[in-house]
Design an enzyme around this catalytic site. Structure first.
Site, short mmCIF file in Angstrom:
data_model
loop_
_atom_site.label_atom_id
_atom_site.label_comp_id
_atom_site.label_asym_id
_atom_site.label_seq_id
_atom_site.Cartn_x
_atom_site.Cartn_y
_atom_site.Cartn_z
N HIS A 208 0.85 -1.21 0.00
CA HIS A 208 0.00 0.00 0.00
C HIS A 208 0.88 1.25 0.00
CE1 HIS A 208 -4.02 -1.69 0.56
NE2 HIS A 208 -3.53 -2.52 1.46
N ASP B 152 -7.39 -2.80 -1.29
CA ASP B 152 -8.34 -3.54 -0.45
C ASP B 152 -9.74 -3.20 -0.95
OD1 ASP B 152 -6.14 -4.26 1.03
OD2 ASP B 152 -6.64 -3.04 2.77
N GLU C 239 -5.94 -12.33 3.84
CA GLU C 239 -6.96 -11.27 3.78
C GLU C 239 -7.74 -11.41 2.48
OE1 GLU C 239 -4.54 -7.76 4.00
OE2 GLU C 239 -4.44 -7.78 6.19
N HIS D 7 -7.62 -8.16 0.22
CA HIS D 7 -6.35 -7.54 -0.20
C HIS D 7 -5.80 -8.21 -1.46
CE1 HIS D 7 -2.33 -5.60 0.62
NE2 HIS D 7 -1.96 -6.61 -0.17
#
Length: 234
Positions: free
Chosen positions: A143, A150, A214, A217
């Site tokens: 990120h 996300d 995740e 993500h």
């Protein structure tokens, strides 16, 4: 001829207002967002307005229960990442015309990464386990290079699909790698996994890779590649 003159007058009358409106819009860009634009990142919605954005860290609706991003309210990515995301949106709508992507997080300044990292101490996450949930800010997350996203999928009523957990859920229930085990244990349903696969299919087809812990993500390139190609967003 008279009508033509009237139209010309209207056009010339409106031009200053149009320029003024554009300038006003530009003036709304916060210093932190201008810095990101100066680093070459792009606002996702300028590339594809169909993509919805709700930055969770710009609201109290996150695991920290407070606004971490301040004046950062728009989603930014490196241009090639934004193009991939736009393709993913197109692939999704080819399969599910009424569905849309909803972005929860995109490019993240490293200063915010430190806040997320420190917040894990308040949640009593053991130091050895912290990197499972938040990248060490000294190293950086994808990120922080504008190369990770996300997101989720919303239906025709703009309601997020049931993915089995909320965004930023800490634990195996959110792990793609544990889905079949969670299904066997009755902690996830086949419908919830199917919903995750709707998102996953579009993102993989566009060139993103899945994160194993995740469901929300996705990475557009490896962190090593991102670090070599782009500077960290401070």
């Amino acid at each position: 001829m008279q009508v033509y003159k009237v139209l010309l007058c209207v056009i010339f009358f409106l031009i200053p207002f149009s320029v003024s409106a554009q300038k006003k819009q530009q003036d709304k860009i916060s210093p932190i967002e201008q810095k990101m634009l100066d680093q070459g990142l792009v606002n996702i919605k300028t590339l594809n307005p169909e993509i919805l954005v709700e930055l969770k860290y710009a609201t109290p609706d996150n695991f920290m229960k407070k606004n971490v991003y301040g004046e950062l309210t728009h989603a930014y990515l490196q241009p090639e990442m934004a193009k991939k995301l736009s393709r993913a949106s197109s692939f999704l709508q080819q399969e599910k015309p009424d569905f849309k992507l909803l972005v929860y997080d995109a490019a993240r300044p490293n200063s915010a990464q430190y806040k997320l990292w420190d917040a894990l101490d308040d949640l009593k996450i053991p130091p050895r386990s912290k990197t499972q949930y938040v990248a060490d800010p000294k190293i950086g997350s994808n990120h922080n290079f504008g190369c990770a996203i996300d997101l989720t999928v919303v239906d025709e009523n703009q309601k997020p699909l049931d993915m089995g957990t909320s965004y930023d859920f800490f634990g195996p229930l959110a792990y793609p790698r544990s889905e079949q085990e969670m299904l066997r244990q009755g902690k996830l349903t086949s419908k919830q996994i199917a919903n995750r696969n709707i998102l996953r299919k579009a993102m993989i087809k566009a060139g993103f890779t899945v994160n194993t812990t995740e469901w929300w993500h996705f990475d557009g390139m490896s962190k090593k590649q991102a670090r070599a190609k782009y500077g960290m967003i401070k």
